[in-house]
Design an enzyme around this catalytic site. Structure first.
Site, short mmCIF file in Angstrom:
data_model
loop_
_atom_site.label_atom_id
_atom_site.label_comp_id
_atom_site.label_asym_id
_atom_site.label_seq_id
_atom_site.Cartn_x
_atom_site.Cartn_y
_atom_site.Cartn_z
N SER A 1 0.80 -1.23 0.00
CA SER A 1 0.00 0.00 0.00
C SER A 1 0.83 1.28 0.00
O SER A 1 0.44 2.25 -0.67
CB SER A 1 -0.96 0.00 1.20
OG SER A 1 -1.90 -1.03 1.03
N ALA B 1 -11.58 -11.54 4.42
CA ALA B 1 -11.80 -11.07 3.05
C ALA B 1 -13.10 -11.66 2.49
O ALA B 1 -13.85 -10.98 1.77
CB ALA B 1 -10.62 -11.45 2.16
N GLY C 1 -6.90 -10.38 -8.21
CA GLY C 1 -7.07 -9.59 -6.99
C GLY C 1 -6.52 -8.17 -7.06
O GLY C 1 -6.77 -7.38 -6.14
N ASP D 1 -13.07 -2.51 1.53
CA ASP D 1 -12.81 -3.82 0.88
C ASP D 1 -14.06 -4.29 0.12
O ASP D 1 -13.96 -4.80 -1.00
CB ASP D 1 -12.46 -4.88 1.92
CG ASP D 1 -11.03 -4.79 2.40
OD1 ASP D 1 -10.18 -4.29 1.63
OD2 ASP D 1 -10.75 -5.22 3.53
N ASN E 1 -11.49 -0.98 7.67
CA ASN E 1 -10.15 -0.99 7.06
C ASN E 1 -9.66 0.42 6.73
O ASN E 1 -8.53 0.59 6.28
CB ASN E 1 -10.09 -1.89 5.82
CG ASN E 1 -10.65 -1.21 4.59
OD1 ASN E 1 -11.56 -0.38 4.69
ND2 ASN E 1 -10.13 -1.54 3.43
N LYS F 1 -8.61 -4.99 12.50
CA LYS F 1 -9.79 -4.51 11.78
C LYS F 1 -11.07 -4.49 12.61
O LYS F 1 -11.96 -3.69 12.36
CB LYS F 1 -10.02 -5.33 10.51
CG LYS F 1 -9.04 -5.02 9.39
CD LYS F 1 -9.41 -5.82 8.15
CE LYS F 1 -8.56 -5.43 6.97
NZ LYS F 1 -8.99 -6.08 5.73
P1 NAP Z 1 -8.11 -15.05 6.66
O1 NAP Z 1 -9.03 -14.19 7.44
O2 NAP Z 1 -6.94 -15.67 7.36
O3 NAP Z 1 -8.99 -16.22 5.97
C1 NAP Z 1 -8.40 -17.18 5.12
C2 NAP Z 1 -9.41 -18.25 4.75
O4 NAP Z 1 -8.72 -19.19 3.94
C3 NAP Z 1 -9.96 -19.05 5.93
O5 NAP Z 1 -11.24 -19.53 5.62
C4 NAP Z 1 -8.96 -20.21 6.05
O6 NAP Z 1 -9.50 -21.37 6.63
C5 NAP Z 1 -8.69 -20.47 4.58
N1 NAP Z 1 -7.37 -21.09 4.40
C6 NAP Z 1 -6.17 -20.51 4.61
N2 NAP Z 1 -5.18 -21.37 4.31
C7 NAP Z 1 -5.78 -22.52 3.91
C8 NAP Z 1 -5.31 -23.78 3.47
N3 NAP Z 1 -4.00 -24.03 3.35
N4 NAP Z 1 -6.21 -24.73 3.14
C9 NAP Z 1 -7.52 -24.47 3.24
N5 NAP Z 1 -8.04 -23.29 3.65
C10 NAP Z 1 -7.18 -22.33 3.98
O7 NAP Z 1 -7.47 -14.26 5.44
P2 NAP Z 1 -8.17 -13.09 4.60
O8 NAP Z 1 -7.81 -11.78 5.19
O9 NAP Z 1 -9.60 -13.45 4.44
O10 NAP Z 1 -7.38 -13.19 3.21
C11 NAP Z 1 -7.58 -14.28 2.31
C12 NAP Z 1 -6.83 -14.03 1.01
O11 NAP Z 1 -7.37 -12.89 0.36
C13 NAP Z 1 -5.33 -13.74 1.16
O12 NAP Z 1 -4.66 -14.35 0.09
C14 NAP Z 1 -5.23 -12.25 1.02
O13 NAP Z 1 -3.98 -11.84 0.50
C15 NAP Z 1 -6.34 -11.99 0.01
N6 NAP Z 1 -6.87 -10.63 0.11
C16 NAP Z 1 -6.78 -9.85 -1.01
C17 NAP Z 1 -7.30 -8.58 -0.97
C18 NAP Z 1 -7.21 -7.72 -2.20
O14 NAP Z 1 -7.38 -6.50 -2.07
N7 NAP Z 1 -7.01 -8.28 -3.36
C19 NAP Z 1 -7.88 -8.08 0.21
C20 NAP Z 1 -7.94 -8.92 1.33
C21 NAP Z 1 -7.42 -10.20 1.26
P3 NAP Z 1 -9.36 -21.66 8.21
O15 NAP Z 1 -10.23 -20.62 8.88
O16 NAP Z 1 -9.82 -23.04 8.36
O17 NAP Z 1 -7.90 -21.45 8.53
#
Ligand code: NAP
Length: 297
Positions: free
Chosen positions: A34, A147, A260, A119, A104, A83
Site C-alpha cells: 500500500s 476477506a 485480486g 474492501d 479498514n 480490523k
Molecule cells: P483469513 O481471514 O486468514 O482467511 C483465510 C481463509 O482461507 C480461511 O477460511 C482459512 O480457513 C482459509 N485457508 C487458509 N489457508 C488454507 C489452506 N491451506 N487450506 C484451506 N483453507 C485455507 O485471510 P483473509 O484476510 O480473508 O485473506 C484471504 C486471502 O485474500 C489472502 O490471500 C489475502 O492476500 C487476500 N486478500 C486480497 C485482498 C485484495 O485486495 N485483493 C484483500 C484482502 C485479502 P481456516 O479458517 O480453516 O484457517
C-alpha cells in the site's frame, strides 16, 4: 511539489512541515504494497500527502490511535489483526463497516473519527471494472475469513441470488454463513456433495483463501472443472501472482477471470478519496502495483 524517483516508476513526494499524514496500522506491516500504491497516487494527483506503514502491536492499539489523533493524521488504513478491535476506538462507524463488521479505513477530522470498510466496495468495483454483473447471479465463495466476509457483503449488496461458501472446516463455515441474516448464504465443507452440487450451479466463483499465493504458486484450491458451468466467471483475491494456478486453469478452459489487483487498487482508491476528497488516479495505482508485483516475483 519537488519529487524524487524510486527504483519503480513511483514518484515519492518531498516531505515538509505542510505534508499531510496517512498510513497503515497493522502487525506486521513489512510486506505491505500500500505505501507504494498510495504514494504513487498522491504524487500523480499532485497532493502533498505521505503514506507510511505503522507497525502496532495488538496491545498498543488504543495508545497508538490516540497518538495518531495527537500527531494530526488525516486518516489511516487498518489491517490484520486490528480490523475489528479498532471499532471500539473510533467515534462513528459507517454503514459499510457495520455490514462487514470490520474497519479498514479511518478518517480523522476535527469532529471525530469515522471508520469505513472499502474492501467490500473495492471488490464490487473490481468486478464492475471487468464488466461482471452479480445481480441475480449464483455465487460460490471459497474461504470463510475476513476477506470472504467483505466479498459476501459486496455480493449481497449487488443483488446476488445465492452465495454458497465452502471452507475446510464445516463448523466454521456454517457459523460464517449463519452470521448473514439475508437467507441467501449457505455454508458447506468444500469436500461435501452439497458443495460439489453448488459448483455446478455457479455463475461466479471467488477464491478468498491464500492458496496459490506467492511463493506457493504451484498450489490451487480444488474445483471440479467438469462440473463448473463453462460460462462461470472465476475470481481470485490473490494479486501476487496476477495469474494464480486457479485463474490460469480457468482461462485455459475458456472462462472469464478477474484477479485480486482490482480489489487492492479499488479499495485503496476509495480510501484515498475518503481522506482527500479528490478522485483517485486509478491508472497510476494499477501501474504501480503491476510494476511492484513484477519486481517482487
Ligand atoms: P483469513 O481471514 O486468514 O482467511 C483465510 C481463509 O482461507 C480461511 O477460511 C482459512 O480457513 C482459509 N485457508 C487458509 N489457508 C488454507 C489452506 N491451506 N487450506 C484451506 N483453507 C485455507 O485471510 P483473509 O484476510 O480473508 O485473506 C484471504 C486471502 O485474500 C489472502 O490471500 C489475502 O492476500 C487476500 N486478500 C486480497 C485482498 C485484495 O485486495 N485483493 C484483500 C484482502 C485479502 P481456516 O479458517 O480453516 O484457517
Amino acid at each position: 511539489m519537488d519529487q524524487v524517483f524510486s527504483s519503480c516508476s513511483a514518484v515519492i513526494p518531498t516531505i515538509s512541515g505542510k505534508t499531510k499524514l496517512v498510513g497503515l496500522v497493522g502487525w506486521p506491516v513489512e510486506h505491505t504494497l500500500s505505501p507504494l500504491i498510495q504514494n504513487t497516487a498522491f504524487a500523480a494527483a499532485g497532493l502533498d500527502y505521505v503514506y507510511v506503514p505503522l507497525a502496532v502491536r495488538p496491545e498498543d492499539l488504543p495508545q497508538a490511535f490516540s497518538g495518531l489523533r495527537s500527531l494530526g493524521f488525516e486518516g489511516v488504513n487498518v489491517t490484520v489483526p486490528h480490523k475489528v478491535a479498532v471499532m471500539s476506538l473510533i467515534d462513528a462507524v459507517d454503514r459499510s463497516a457495520e455490514l462487514v463488521g470490520a474497519v479498514n479505513t479511518v478518517v480523522f477530522t476535527d469532529k471525530g473519527t469515522t471508520g469505513y470498510n472499502t474492501d467490500m466496495a473495492g471488490f464490487s468495483a473490481s468486478l464492475e471494472a471487468q464488466g461482471v454483473l452479480v445481480n441475480e447471479r449464483r455465487a460460490l465463495v471459497i474461504g470463510a475469513g475476513g476477506a470472504a466476509r467483505a466479498v459476501v457483503c459486496g455480493l449481497l449488496e449487488g443483488g446476488v441470488q445465492t452465495v454458497v461458501v465452502g471452507a475446510r472446516s464445516v463448523a466454521k463455515v456454517e457459523k460464517f454463513a449463519a452470521s448473514f441474516d439475508s437467507g441467501r448464504v449457505r455454508g458447506y465443507a468444500w469436500d461435501s456433495a452439497s458443495f460439489t452440487e453448488a459448483v455446478g450451479a455457479s455463475d461466479i466463483v471467488v477464491n478468498c483463501t491464500p492458496i496459490g499465493m506467492y511463493p506457493h504458486m504451484d498450489q490451487s484450491v480444488a474445483l471440479d472443472w467438469e462440473v463448473l458451468p463453462s460460462n462461470a466467471v472465476v475470481c481470485d483475491l490473490i494479486y501476487n501472482p496476477p495469474f494464480t494456478k486457479l485463474l490460469t486453469k480457468a482461462k485455459e478452459t475458456g472462462r472469464k477471470v478477474v484477479g485480486g489487483a482490482g480489489m487492492l487498487v479499488e479499495q485503496g482508491a476509495l480510501a484515498f478519496e475518503l481522506w482527500t476528497g479528490e478522485q483517485a488516479p486509478r491508472q497510476a495505482m494499477y501501474q504501480a502495483l503491476r510494476e511492484l508485483v513484477a519486481n517482487r516475483s
